[in-house]
Design a protein around this motif. Structure first.
Motif, PDB file in Angstrom:
ATOM      1  N   LEU A 272       0.830  -1.214   0.000  1.00  0.00           N
ATOM      2  CA  LEU A 272       0.000   0.000   0.000  1.00  0.00           C
ATOM      3  C   LEU A 272       0.862   1.261   0.000  1.00  0.00           C
ATOM      4  O   LEU A 272       0.539   2.227  -0.695  1.00  0.00           O
ATOM      5  CB  LEU A 272      -0.938   0.013   1.199  1.00  0.00           C
ATOM      6  N   ALA A 273       1.936   1.264   0.762  1.00  0.00           N
ATOM      7  CA  ALA A 273       2.831   2.427   0.781  1.00  0.00           C
ATOM      8  C   ALA A 273       3.447   2.640  -0.595  1.00  0.00           C
ATOM      9  O   ALA A 273       3.529   3.784  -1.081  1.00  0.00           O
ATOM     10  CB  ALA A 273       3.917   2.248   1.837  1.00  0.00           C
ATOM     11  N   TYR A 274       3.870   1.560  -1.247  1.00  0.00           N
ATOM     12  CA  TYR A 274       4.437   1.677  -2.592  1.00  0.00           C
ATOM     13  C   TYR A 274       3.391   2.196  -3.575  1.00  0.00           C
ATOM     14  O   TYR A 274       3.687   3.014  -4.450  1.00  0.00           O
ATOM     15  CB  TYR A 274       4.959   0.327  -3.080  1.00  0.00           C
ATOM     16  N   ILE A 275       2.144   1.700  -3.450  1.00  0.00           N
ATOM     17  CA  ILE A 275       1.055   2.123  -4.330  1.00  0.00           C
ATOM     18  C   ILE A 275       0.775   3.609  -4.146  1.00  0.00           C
ATOM     19  O   ILE A 275       0.620   4.351  -5.124  1.00  0.00           O
ATOM     20  CB  ILE A 275      -0.204   1.267  -4.069  1.00  0.00           C
ATOM     21  N   ASP A 276       0.724   4.062  -2.896  1.00  0.00           N
ATOM     22  CA  ASP A 276       0.464   5.478  -2.625  1.00  0.00           C
ATOM     23  C   ASP A 276       1.576   6.347  -3.209  1.00  0.00           C
ATOM     24  O   ASP A 276       1.309   7.394  -3.800  1.00  0.00           O
ATOM     25  CB  ASP A 276       0.331   5.694  -1.116  1.00  0.00           C
ATOM     26  N   GLU A 277       2.805   5.887  -3.079  1.00  0.00           N
ATOM     27  CA  GLU A 277       3.933   6.658  -3.598  1.00  0.00           C
ATOM     28  C   GLU A 277       3.894   6.771  -5.123  1.00  0.00           C
ATOM     29  O   GLU A 277       4.040   7.864  -5.678  1.00  0.00           O
ATOM     30  CB  GLU A 277       5.255   6.022  -3.157  1.00  0.00           C
ATOM     31  N   ILE A 278       3.685   5.664  -5.817  1.00  0.00           N
ATOM     32  CA  ILE A 278       3.695   5.734  -7.274  1.00  0.00           C
ATOM     33  C   ILE A 278       2.480   6.502  -7.793  1.00  0.00           C
ATOM     34  O   ILE A 278       2.576   7.225  -8.793  1.00  0.00           O
ATOM     35  CB  ILE A 278       3.814   4.342  -7.933  1.00  0.00           C
ATOM     36  N   ALA A 279       1.337   6.392  -7.101  1.00  0.00           N
ATOM     37  CA  ALA A 279       0.161   7.176  -7.497  1.00  0.00           C
ATOM     38  C   ALA A 279       0.447   8.667  -7.357  1.00  0.00           C
ATOM     39  O   ALA A 279       0.082   9.464  -8.226  1.00  0.00           O
ATOM     40  CB  ALA A 279      -1.054   6.778  -6.657  1.00  0.00           C
ATOM     41  N   ALA A 280       1.119   9.040  -6.271  1.00  0.00           N
ATOM     42  CA  ALA A 280       1.464  10.452  -6.060  1.00  0.00           C
ATOM     43  C   ALA A 280       2.405  10.954  -7.153  1.00  0.00           C
ATOM     44  O   ALA A 280       2.220  12.058  -7.677  1.00  0.00           O
ATOM     45  CB  ALA A 280       2.085  10.649  -4.679  1.00  0.00           C
ATOM     46  N   ILE A 281       3.380  10.144  -7.517  1.00  0.00           N
ATOM     47  CA  ILE A 281       4.322  10.561  -8.562  1.00  0.00           C
ATOM     48  C   ILE A 281       3.588  10.742  -9.894  1.00  0.00           C
ATOM     49  O   ILE A 281       3.784  11.742 -10.588  1.00  0.00           O
ATOM     50  CB  ILE A 281       5.486   9.557  -8.693  1.00  0.00           C
ATOM     51  N   ALA A 282       2.716   9.785 -10.237  1.00  0.00           N
ATOM     52  CA  ALA A 282       1.953   9.896 -11.490  1.00  0.00           C
ATOM     53  C   ALA A 282       1.085  11.157 -11.474  1.00  0.00           C
ATOM     54  O   ALA A 282       1.040  11.902 -12.459  1.00  0.00           O
ATOM     55  CB  ALA A 282       1.088   8.646 -11.701  1.00  0.00           C
ATOM     56  N   ALA A 283       0.424  11.423 -10.349  1.00  0.00           N
ATOM     57  CA  ALA A 283      -0.434  12.606 -10.241  1.00  0.00           C
ATOM     58  C   ALA A 283       0.393  13.895 -10.282  1.00  0.00           C
ATOM     59  O   ALA A 283      -0.034  14.889 -10.875  1.00  0.00           O
ATOM     60  CB  ALA A 283      -1.268  12.540  -8.961  1.00  0.00           C
ATOM     61  N   MET A 284       1.566  13.885  -9.676  1.00  0.00           N
ATOM     62  CA  MET A 284       2.429  15.071  -9.721  1.00  0.00           C
ATOM     63  C   MET A 284       2.901  15.336 -11.146  1.00  0.00           C
ATOM     64  O   MET A 284       2.977  16.492 -11.578  1.00  0.00           O
ATOM     65  CB  MET A 284       3.624  14.918  -8.777  1.00  0.00           C
ATOM     66  N   LYS A 285       3.219  14.281 -11.890  1.00  0.00           N
ATOM     67  CA  LYS A 285       3.634  14.459 -13.284  1.00  0.00           C
ATOM     68  C   LYS A 285       2.496  15.057 -14.110  1.00  0.00           C
ATOM     69  O   LYS A 285       2.725  15.902 -14.967  1.00  0.00           O
ATOM     70  CB  LYS A 285       4.097  13.117 -13.865  1.00  0.00           C
ATOM     71  N   HIS A 286       1.265  14.622 -13.827  1.00  0.00           N
ATOM     72  CA  HIS A 286       0.112  15.147 -14.564  1.00  0.00           C
ATOM     73  C   HIS A 286      -0.177  16.601 -14.178  1.00  0.00           C
ATOM     74  O   HIS A 286      -0.391  17.446 -15.042  1.00  0.00           O
ATOM     75  CB  HIS A 286      -1.131  14.288 -14.310  1.00  0.00           C
ATOM     76  N   SER A 287      -0.164  16.883 -12.865  1.00  0.00           N
ATOM     77  CA  SER A 287      -0.548  18.216 -12.385  1.00  0.00           C
ATOM     78  C   SER A 287       0.599  19.212 -12.369  1.00  0.00           C
ATOM     79  O   SER A 287       0.380  20.404 -12.201  1.00  0.00           O
ATOM     80  CB  SER A 287      -1.137  18.114 -10.978  1.00  0.00           C
ATOM     81  N   LYS A 288       1.814  18.684 -12.516  1.00  0.00           N
ATOM     82  CA  LYS A 288       3.021  19.525 -12.472  1.00  0.00           C
ATOM     83  C   LYS A 288       3.142  20.264 -11.138  1.00  0.00           C
ATOM     84  O   LYS A 288       3.556  21.415 -11.076  1.00  0.00           O
ATOM     85  CB  LYS A 288       3.059  20.505 -13.637  1.00  0.00           C
ATOM     86  N   GLY A 289       2.741  19.585 -10.064  1.00  0.00           N
ATOM     87  CA  GLY A 289       2.811  20.200  -8.746  1.00  0.00           C
ATOM     88  C   GLY A 289       2.541  19.199  -7.647  1.00  0.00           C
ATOM     89  O   GLY A 289       2.483  17.991  -7.875  1.00  0.00           O
ATOM     90  N   ALA A 290       2.349  19.726  -6.457  1.00  0.00           N
ATOM     91  CA  ALA A 290       2.127  18.897  -5.267  1.00  0.00           C
ATOM     92  C   ALA A 290       0.725  18.290  -5.281  1.00  0.00           C
ATOM     93  O   ALA A 290      -0.217  18.871  -5.843  1.00  0.00           O
ATOM     94  CB  ALA A 290       2.323  19.734  -4.015  1.00  0.00           C
ATOM     95  N   VAL A 291       0.600  17.142  -4.648  1.00  0.00           N
ATOM     96  CA  VAL A 291      -0.685  16.450  -4.540  1.00  0.00           C
ATOM     97  C   VAL A 291      -0.830  15.844  -3.149  1.00  0.00           C
ATOM     98  O   VAL A 291       0.164  15.639  -2.448  1.00  0.00           O
ATOM     99  CB  VAL A 291      -0.829  15.324  -5.594  1.00  0.00           C
ATOM    100  N   VAL A 292      -2.072  15.581  -2.774  1.00  0.00           N
ATOM    101  CA  VAL A 292      -2.364  14.834  -1.549  1.00  0.00           C
ATOM    102  C   VAL A 292      -3.322  13.704  -1.906  1.00  0.00           C
ATOM    103  O   VAL A 292      -4.126  13.829  -2.830  1.00  0.00           O
ATOM    104  CB  VAL A 292      -2.971  15.726  -0.446  1.00  0.00           C
ATOM    105  N   THR A 293      -3.234  12.612  -1.174  1.00  0.00           N
ATOM    106  CA  THR A 293      -4.125  11.482  -1.399  1.00  0.00           C
ATOM    107  C   THR A 293      -5.462  11.773  -0.731  1.00  0.00           C
ATOM    108  O   THR A 293      -5.510  12.080   0.455  1.00  0.00           O
ATOM    109  CB  THR A 293      -3.520  10.188  -0.817  1.00  0.00           C
ATOM    110  N   ALA A 294      -6.542  11.682  -1.499  1.00  0.00           N
ATOM    111  CA  ALA A 294      -7.884  11.908  -0.960  1.00  0.00           C
ATOM    112  C   ALA A 294      -8.570  10.592  -0.608  1.00  0.00           C
ATOM    113  O   ALA A 294      -9.301  10.513   0.374  1.00  0.00           O
ATOM    114  CB  ALA A 294      -8.731  12.677  -1.968  1.00  0.00           C
TER     115      ALA A 294
END
Length: 161
Positions: A35-57
């Motif tokens: 789960l920690a690995y999944i959260d990390e890679i999801a955050a990286i993918a979302a940051m690449k898309h948004s070009k900025g910081a993200v939080v898990t909702a």
């Protein structure tokens, strides 16, 4: 924001070696570690898309399909599959690969929602996403149903308080 980005802009792949401290008494990786690995890679993918910081909702679904053992390589792939005004849904799959045989087995799938935030932690708009693969197109088409389900769950949770 009317801009559309190809899903491939966010696609992220990571490999991790499963080591003894990552595993339980059966020699298989802890679900919490995955789960920690999944959260990390999801955050990286979302940051690449948004070009900025993200939080898990939310972590909407996690399906543990099989286990990874000590010595396996865990390969995680994340991609943004749909977007709202400030949110992004990210699909993550994890496969384990045997070093000896090269065989890969799907171990886990998950869908997470992350929100782009500005420097003050306030939600900020994101570009839309254009699915490219057949799987991405299918996940994109079912995004509204997942959002509706999340909203119902949130309402139910509020009633419990």
């Amino acid at each position: 924001m009317n801009q559309q980005l190809a899903a491939s802009v966010s696609r992220t792949v990571q490999s991790r070696l499963v080591l003894p401290p990552d595993t339980n008494h059966l020699g298989t990786i802890f679900g919490g570690t995955v789960l920690a690995y999944i959260d990390e890679i999801a955050a990286i993918a979302a940051m690449k898309h948004s070009k900025g910081a993200v939080v898990t909702a939310s972590i909407d679904t996690v399906n543990f399909l099989s286990s990874a053992k000590v010595g396996n390589v865990l390969i995680l792939e994340g991609v943004v599959i749909s977007t709202g005004r400030t949110s992004m849904e990210v699909y993550v799959k994890a496969e384990c690969q045997s070093i000896e045989t090269g065989a890969k087995t799907l171990t886990t799938t998950a869908i997470l929602t992350l929100v782009a935030v500005d420097g003050n932690g306030k939600p900020t708009p994101v570009a839309g996403v254009s699915p490219e693969t057949d799987a991405e197109k299918q996940l994109f088409k079912s995004a509204q149903a997942r959002k509706d389900r999340r909203m119902k769950i949130n309402e139910f949770a509020k009633e419990l308080v």
